[in-house]
Scaffold this motif. Sequence first.
Motif, PDB file in Angstrom:
ATOM      1  N   GLY A  68       0.830  -1.208   0.000  1.00  0.00           N
ATOM      2  CA  GLY A  68       0.000   0.000   0.000  1.00  0.00           C
ATOM      3  C   GLY A  68       0.862   1.255   0.000  1.00  0.00           C
ATOM      4  O   GLY A  68       0.508   2.273  -0.604  1.00  0.00           O
ATOM      5  N   TRP A  69       1.992   1.160   0.671  1.00  0.00           N
ATOM      6  CA  TRP A  69       2.909   2.301   0.762  1.00  0.00           C
ATOM      7  C   TRP A  69       3.528   2.574  -0.620  1.00  0.00           C
ATOM      8  O   TRP A  69       3.562   3.717  -1.098  1.00  0.00           O
ATOM      9  N   ILE A  70       3.992   1.525  -1.268  1.00  0.00           N
ATOM     10  CA  ILE A  70       4.583   1.665  -2.610  1.00  0.00           C
ATOM     11  C   ILE A  70       3.555   2.273  -3.570  1.00  0.00           C
ATOM     12  O   ILE A  70       3.859   3.192  -4.341  1.00  0.00           O
ATOM     13  N   GLU A  71       2.336   1.799  -3.468  1.00  0.00           N
ATOM     14  CA  GLU A  71       1.258   2.307  -4.335  1.00  0.00           C
ATOM     15  C   GLU A  71       1.030   3.814  -4.102  1.00  0.00           C
ATOM     16  O   GLU A  71       0.902   4.593  -5.055  1.00  0.00           O
ATOM     17  N   ALA A  72       1.016   4.221  -2.826  1.00  0.00           N
ATOM     18  CA  ALA A  72       0.822   5.651  -2.514  1.00  0.00           C
ATOM     19  C   ALA A  72       1.974   6.479  -3.070  1.00  0.00           C
ATOM     20  O   ALA A  72       1.767   7.582  -3.597  1.00  0.00           O
ATOM     21  N   LEU A  73       3.194   5.947  -2.995  1.00  0.00           N
ATOM     22  CA  LEU A  73       4.355   6.690  -3.504  1.00  0.00           C
ATOM     23  C   LEU A  73       4.298   6.823  -5.023  1.00  0.00           C
ATOM     24  O   LEU A  73       4.709   7.843  -5.581  1.00  0.00           O
ATOM     25  N   GLU A  74       3.798   5.802  -5.691  1.00  0.00           N
ATOM     26  CA  GLU A  74       3.683   5.888  -7.156  1.00  0.00           C
ATOM     27  C   GLU A  74       2.689   6.978  -7.559  1.00  0.00           C
ATOM     28  O   GLU A  74       2.909   7.705  -8.513  1.00  0.00           O
ATOM     29  N   ALA A  75       1.616   7.092  -6.779  1.00  0.00           N
ATOM     30  CA  ALA A  75       0.647   8.159  -7.054  1.00  0.00           C
ATOM     31  C   ALA A  75       1.302   9.530  -6.851  1.00  0.00           C
ATOM     32  O   ALA A  75       1.093  10.458  -7.638  1.00  0.00           O
ATOM     33  N   ILE A  76       2.116   9.650  -5.822  1.00  0.00           N
ATOM     34  CA  ILE A  76       2.779  10.931  -5.541  1.00  0.00           C
ATOM     35  C   ILE A  76       3.814  11.255  -6.626  1.00  0.00           C
ATOM     36  O   ILE A  76       3.913  12.390  -7.093  1.00  0.00           O
ATOM     37  N   GLN A  77       4.549  10.235  -7.060  1.00  0.00           N
ATOM     38  CA  GLN A  77       5.568  10.435  -8.106  1.00  0.00           C
ATOM     39  C   GLN A  77       4.963  11.001  -9.392  1.00  0.00           C
ATOM     40  O   GLN A  77       5.620  11.699 -10.140  1.00  0.00           O
ATOM     41  N   SER A  78       3.702  10.657  -9.635  1.00  0.00           N
ATOM     42  CA  SER A  78       3.103  11.087 -10.905  1.00  0.00           C
ATOM     43  C   SER A  78       2.496  12.491 -10.814  1.00  0.00           C
ATOM     44  O   SER A  78       1.942  13.001 -11.779  1.00  0.00           O
ATOM     45  N   MET A  79       2.607  13.137  -9.658  1.00  0.00           N
ATOM     46  CA  MET A  79       1.985  14.463  -9.509  1.00  0.00           C
ATOM     47  C   MET A  79       2.817  15.557 -10.171  1.00  0.00           C
ATOM     48  O   MET A  79       4.045  15.509 -10.177  1.00  0.00           O
ATOM     49  N   ASP A  80       2.101  16.559 -10.679  1.00  0.00           N
ATOM     50  CA  ASP A  80       2.765  17.666 -11.363  1.00  0.00           C
ATOM     51  C   ASP A  80       3.106  18.761 -10.347  1.00  0.00           C
ATOM     52  O   ASP A  80       2.364  19.725 -10.178  1.00  0.00           O
ATOM     53  N   VAL A  81       4.222  18.578  -9.631  1.00  0.00           N
ATOM     54  CA  VAL A  81       4.643  19.537  -8.604  1.00  0.00           C
ATOM     55  C   VAL A  81       6.153  19.789  -8.728  1.00  0.00           C
ATOM     56  O   VAL A  81       6.851  19.047  -9.419  1.00  0.00           O
ATOM     57  N   ASP A  82       6.616  20.815  -8.048  1.00  0.00           N
ATOM     58  CA  ASP A  82       8.065  21.068  -7.997  1.00  0.00           C
ATOM     59  C   ASP A  82       8.671  20.546  -6.701  1.00  0.00           C
ATOM     60  O   ASP A  82       9.852  20.235  -6.646  1.00  0.00           O
ATOM     61  N   TYR A  83       7.832  20.484  -5.650  1.00  0.00           N
ATOM     62  CA  TYR A  83       8.360  20.095  -4.342  1.00  0.00           C
ATOM     63  C   TYR A  83       7.516  18.996  -3.706  1.00  0.00           C
ATOM     64  O   TYR A  83       6.288  19.062  -3.743  1.00  0.00           O
ATOM     65  N   ILE A  84       8.219  18.042  -3.127  1.00  0.00           N
ATOM     66  CA  ILE A  84       7.553  17.004  -2.336  1.00  0.00           C
ATOM     67  C   ILE A  84       8.187  17.052  -0.952  1.00  0.00           C
ATOM     68  O   ILE A  84       9.392  16.831  -0.805  1.00  0.00           O
ATOM     69  N   VAL A  85       7.386  17.397   0.048  1.00  0.00           N
ATOM     70  CA  VAL A  85       7.922  17.557   1.395  1.00  0.00           C
ATOM     71  C   VAL A  85       7.445  16.403   2.272  1.00  0.00           C
ATOM     72  O   VAL A  85       6.239  16.213   2.463  1.00  0.00           O
ATOM     73  N   GLY A  86       8.388  15.624   2.772  1.00  0.00           N
ATOM     74  CA  GLY A  86       8.068  14.473   3.610  1.00  0.00           C
ATOM     75  C   GLY A  86       7.993  14.827   5.085  1.00  0.00           C
ATOM     76  O   GLY A  86       8.190  15.978   5.480  1.00  0.00           O
ATOM     77  N   GLY A  87       7.737  13.823   5.896  1.00  0.00           N
ATOM     78  CA  GLY A  87       7.632  14.007   7.334  1.00  0.00           C
ATOM     79  C   GLY A  87       8.971  14.003   8.048  1.00  0.00           C
ATOM     80  O   GLY A  87       9.106  14.488   9.166  1.00  0.00           O
ATOM     81  N   HIS A  88       9.976  13.429   7.382  1.00  0.00           N
ATOM     82  CA  HIS A  88      11.327  13.370   7.957  1.00  0.00           C
ATOM     83  C   HIS A  88      12.341  13.570   6.842  1.00  0.00           C
ATOM     84  O   HIS A  88      12.243  12.921   5.800  1.00  0.00           O
ATOM     85  N   GLY A  89      13.316  14.439   7.075  1.00  0.00           N
ATOM     86  CA  GLY A  89      14.373  14.652   6.080  1.00  0.00           C
ATOM     87  C   GLY A  89      14.198  15.949   5.318  1.00  0.00           C
ATOM     88  O   GLY A  89      13.081  16.423   5.107  1.00  0.00           O
ATOM     89  N   LYS A  90      15.332  16.516   4.907  1.00  0.00           N
ATOM     90  CA  LYS A  90      15.342  17.865   4.320  1.00  0.00           C
ATOM     91  C   LYS A  90      15.193  17.898   2.801  1.00  0.00           C
ATOM     92  O   LYS A  90      15.031  18.960   2.228  1.00  0.00           O
ATOM     93  N   LEU A  91      15.277  16.760   2.150  1.00  0.00           N
ATOM     94  CA  LEU A  91      15.204  16.766   0.691  1.00  0.00           C
ATOM     95  C   LEU A  91      13.757  17.025   0.257  1.00  0.00           C
ATOM     96  O   LEU A  91      12.842  16.310   0.666  1.00  0.00           O
ATOM     97  N   VAL A  92      13.556  18.052  -0.565  1.00  0.00           N
ATOM     98  CA  VAL A  92      12.182  18.396  -0.941  1.00  0.00           C
ATOM     99  C   VAL A  92      11.986  18.488  -2.454  1.00  0.00           C
ATOM    100  O   VAL A  92      10.974  19.000  -2.929  1.00  0.00           O
ATOM    101  N   SER A  93      12.954  18.007  -3.225  1.00  0.00           N
ATOM    102  CA  SER A  93      12.812  18.066  -4.680  1.00  0.00           C
ATOM    103  C   SER A  93      11.833  16.997  -5.142  1.00  0.00           C
ATOM    104  O   SER A  93      11.334  16.193  -4.356  1.00  0.00           O
TER     105      SER A  93
END
Length: 301
Positions: free
Chosen positions: A210-235
């Motif tokens: 389910g987690w992998i599936e959610a990440l695939e949906a996020i990967q396909s989004m038309d955005v410049d930044y993806i901000v997670g709950g932990h970690g500084k990488l936001v590209s």
Amino acid sequence: MKSLLTLIVLFHSLLAFNYSLEPKNITNAAECFFGLPEVMDEHNNGNMSNSCFVAMGTSYLVIDSGPTYQYAREAYSKIKNQKNLPVSYVINTHTHDDHWLGNGYYKEQGAKLIGSIAFKSLQKVDKTRMQRRISKEAYKGTMQVFPTVFVDGEKILYLNGKKVYIESVNHKAHTNSDLYIYIPSKRVVFVGDLVFNERLPSMRDGDISGWIEALEAIQSMDVDYIVGGHGKLVSKNAVDFTYDYLKEMKKQIIDYQEAGEGIGSVVNKVKMLKYKKVPFYNSVHRQNVESAYRTLEWEDE
Ligand SMILES: [Zn+2]
């Protein structure tokens, strides 16, 4: 009289804990406080998850309120120094307590608290995990304040005429209660603990597929930044670290399961040594394999 007041103020500030928070700017999108890649303890006092402020014209939208009341108060005071706006909404991305124990502070400021439907059945506990692990001094003032607006599916907020989409992942991923917040005008999506960087994710309440599936949906989004709950990488490729880790683990476990290997040997074999130096490897990797093995075994039946 004045000196007595000064003394009282000084005394109180001595009792408080100073997190030394500094916001980092994400161009045209948000100001974020990034937590340390550490486990909560009496030194970091819970400063190990991310909390972000999005200026939506006349108010701030806050994504995750952090680990304590004092953390929230300090974060907001730093942000107000830049631009003094009220907080209209706080959105809690999931039910893990490093992400919402600052809620009480924002409620006092008049903000509305939003969370996934899983908060509706969340019970107050005697002592939170945070409370057991950090100093009394830093936890002081913190209460278990839950959201009162729940999202099951999609909810759209209009802030200063701009849309904010709150989407609940309606299957188990990092937890059974993950939300992400997509703001098209800022070209950003806040995904909570669906995305970890600089440390290994924890899967104790999750479902690897389910987690992998959610990440695939996020990967396909038309955005410049993806901000997670932990970690500084936001590209845009902030997803890759968590995604690659989960994909690799799933593949190895399935291969072993097909070869008839039991859980006892698989937790020893799926070592994924290239992650050995990553923080939390020693404390969570083995448990992650164990948890993933069980959910994958289920899926198979
Ligand atoms: Zn977290």
